[in-house]
Motif scaffolding. Structure first.
Motif, PDB file in Angstrom:
ATOM      1  N   GLU A  78       0.814  -1.216   0.000  1.00 50.66           N
ATOM      2  CA  GLU A  78       0.000   0.000   0.000  1.00 50.66           C
ATOM      3  C   GLU A  78       0.846   1.264   0.000  1.00 50.66           C
ATOM      4  OE1 GLU A  78      -2.886  -0.303   3.143  1.00 50.66           O
ATOM      5  OE2 GLU A  78      -3.529  -2.278   2.444  1.00 50.66           O
ATOM      6  N   LEU A  79       2.147   1.120   0.215  1.00 50.70           N
ATOM      7  CA  LEU A  79       3.025   2.288   0.180  1.00 50.70           C
ATOM      8  C   LEU A  79       3.159   2.799  -1.251  1.00 50.70           C
ATOM      9  CD1 LEU A  79       5.948   1.049   2.482  1.00 50.70           C
ATOM     10  CD2 LEU A  79       4.193   2.737   3.068  1.00 50.70           C
TER      11      LEU A  79
ATOM     12  N   GLN B  47       8.532   4.814  -2.029  1.00 46.85           N
ATOM     13  CA  GLN B  47       8.753   4.368  -0.647  1.00 46.85           C
ATOM     14  C   GLN B  47       8.910   2.860  -0.596  1.00 46.85           C
ATOM     15  OE1 GLN B  47       5.559   5.829   1.799  1.00 46.85           O
ATOM     16  NE2 GLN B  47       6.366   7.922   1.836  1.00 46.85           N
ATOM     17  N   ARG B  48       8.079   2.135  -1.332  1.00 46.96           N
ATOM     18  CA  ARG B  48       8.137   0.679  -1.356  1.00 46.96           C
ATOM     19  C   ARG B  48       9.486   0.206  -1.880  1.00 46.96           C
ATOM     20  NH1 ARG B  48       3.423  -0.744  -4.320  1.00 46.96           N
ATOM     21  NH2 ARG B  48       4.626  -0.722  -6.227  1.00 46.96           N
TER      22      ARG B  48
ATOM     23  N   ARG C 299       9.747   7.835   6.303  1.00 47.69           N
ATOM     24  CA  ARG C 299       8.314   8.035   6.086  1.00 47.69           C
ATOM     25  C   ARG C 299       7.615   6.710   5.785  1.00 47.69           C
ATOM     26  NH1 ARG C 299       9.229  13.414   2.508  1.00 47.69           N
ATOM     27  NH2 ARG C 299       9.589  14.825   4.262  1.00 47.69           N
ATOM     28  N   ALA C 300       8.282   5.856   5.025  1.00 47.98           N
ATOM     29  CA  ALA C 300       7.708   4.547   4.706  1.00 47.98           C
ATOM     30  C   ALA C 300       7.526   3.729   5.980  1.00 47.98           C
ATOM     31  CB  ALA C 300       8.603   3.806   3.708  1.00 47.98           C
TER      32      ALA C 300
ATOM     33  N   GLN D  21       7.209   4.856   9.042  1.00 49.86           N
ATOM     34  CA  GLN D  21       6.148   5.466   9.849  1.00 49.86           C
ATOM     35  C   GLN D  21       4.765   5.088   9.309  1.00 49.86           C
ATOM     36  OE1 GLN D  21       6.244   7.038  12.774  1.00 49.86           O
ATOM     37  NE2 GLN D  21       8.407   6.501  12.737  1.00 49.86           N
ATOM     38  N   LYS D  22       4.617   5.075   7.982  1.00 52.22           N
ATOM     39  CA  LYS D  22       3.335   4.680   7.393  1.00 52.22           C
ATOM     40  C   LYS D  22       3.016   3.228   7.714  1.00 52.22           C
ATOM     41  CE  LYS D  22       2.508   7.680   3.478  1.00 52.22           C
ATOM     42  NZ  LYS D  22       2.307   7.767   2.031  1.00 52.22           N
TER      43      LYS D  22
ATOM     44  N   THR E 144       1.882   2.968  11.321  1.00 54.57           N
ATOM     45  CA  THR E 144       0.526   3.500  11.449  1.00 54.57           C
ATOM     46  C   THR E 144      -0.504   2.531  10.882  1.00 54.57           C
ATOM     47  OG1 THR E 144       1.392   5.754  11.288  1.00 54.57           O
ATOM     48  CG2 THR E 144      -0.957   5.458  10.890  1.00 54.57           C
ATOM     49  N   GLN E 145      -0.221   1.984   9.696  1.00 53.23           N
ATOM     50  CA  GLN E 145      -1.154   1.047   9.055  1.00 53.23           C
ATOM     51  C   GLN E 145      -1.352  -0.203   9.909  1.00 53.23           C
ATOM     52  OE1 GLN E 145       0.573   0.275   5.230  1.00 53.23           O
ATOM     53  NE2 GLN E 145      -0.362   2.068   4.270  1.00 53.23           N
TER      54      GLN E 145
ATOM     55  N   GLU F 294      -3.388   0.537  13.031  1.00 50.39           N
ATOM     56  CA  GLU F 294      -4.807   0.728  12.717  1.00 50.39           C
ATOM     57  C   GLU F 294      -5.517  -0.599  12.519  1.00 50.39           C
ATOM     58  OE1 GLU F 294      -4.922   3.287   9.316  1.00 50.39           O
ATOM     59  OE2 GLU F 294      -4.386   5.066  10.464  1.00 50.39           O
TER      60      GLU F 294
END
Length: 170
Positions: free
Chosen positions: A118-119, A123-124, A157-158, A160-161, A164-165, A168
């Motif tokens: 999903e990145l 980033q992926r 950033r990747a 951190q995402k 977070t994902q 969640e």
């Protein structure tokens, strides 16, 4: 006779290189294609082309990543359509406890893999090149035509995402 022995040695070296990098290259290919069959084909093409074109002038790992990425881009050009998701294989297990443990591990890997998918592409790719291939930031920066600092920011950033994902989902 000497030439024949050299070919065998070269063949053995390539077998060792294949064993060393096949898993991480396969995971990288799978993250790009999102399809097991395409990833396997991409892996095979990568090793064939790398074997035929490598000139022993630098890092073989770097060369394999570049060849795989170029092969993926060639695949995209040929198809010009989205690639379907891969079917998962079910491994055999020996006991109920092992089965439960394997299912939990598979589920965690699946969740992480889906979160990585999903990145955004940049980033992926940077995350995969850094984590799975352990490529230095300088090499990654060169591959993408960006600065080392930018590589670090994108990777951060990747991560951190991903955190977070995954939080969640829980």
């Amino acid at each position: 006779m000497k030439r024949k022995g050299e070919c065998v040695m070269e063949h053995e070296e390539w077998k060792n290189i294949y064993q060393l990098y096949k898993k991480s290259l396969f995971l990288y290919a799978l993250s790009l294609t999102k399809n097991v069959q395409d990833a396997e084909d991409l892996l095979q093409e990568t090793f064939v082309k790398a074997f035929l074109s490598y000139k022993n002038t630098g890092s073989i790992k770097y060369w394999l990543v570049i060849v795989l990425k170029n092969e993926y881009l060639n695949l995209l050009k040929k198809r010009k359509r989205e690639i379907s998701n891969a079917e998962k294989e079910q491994p055999s297990v020996s006991s109920k406890d092992d089965m439960i443990e394997q299912i939990i591990c598979q589920e965690e890997r699946r969740r992480l893999f889906q979160a990585i998918q999903e990145l955004p592409l940049m980033q992926r790719e940077i995350l995969m090149e850094s984590v799975y291939f352990h490529l230095p930031d300088e090499t990654i920066a060169k591959m993408h035509g960006i600065t080392k600092e930018n590589v670090r920011k994108i990777r951060s950033r990747a991560k951190q995402k991903l955190i977070t994902q995954l939080k969640e989902e829980v």
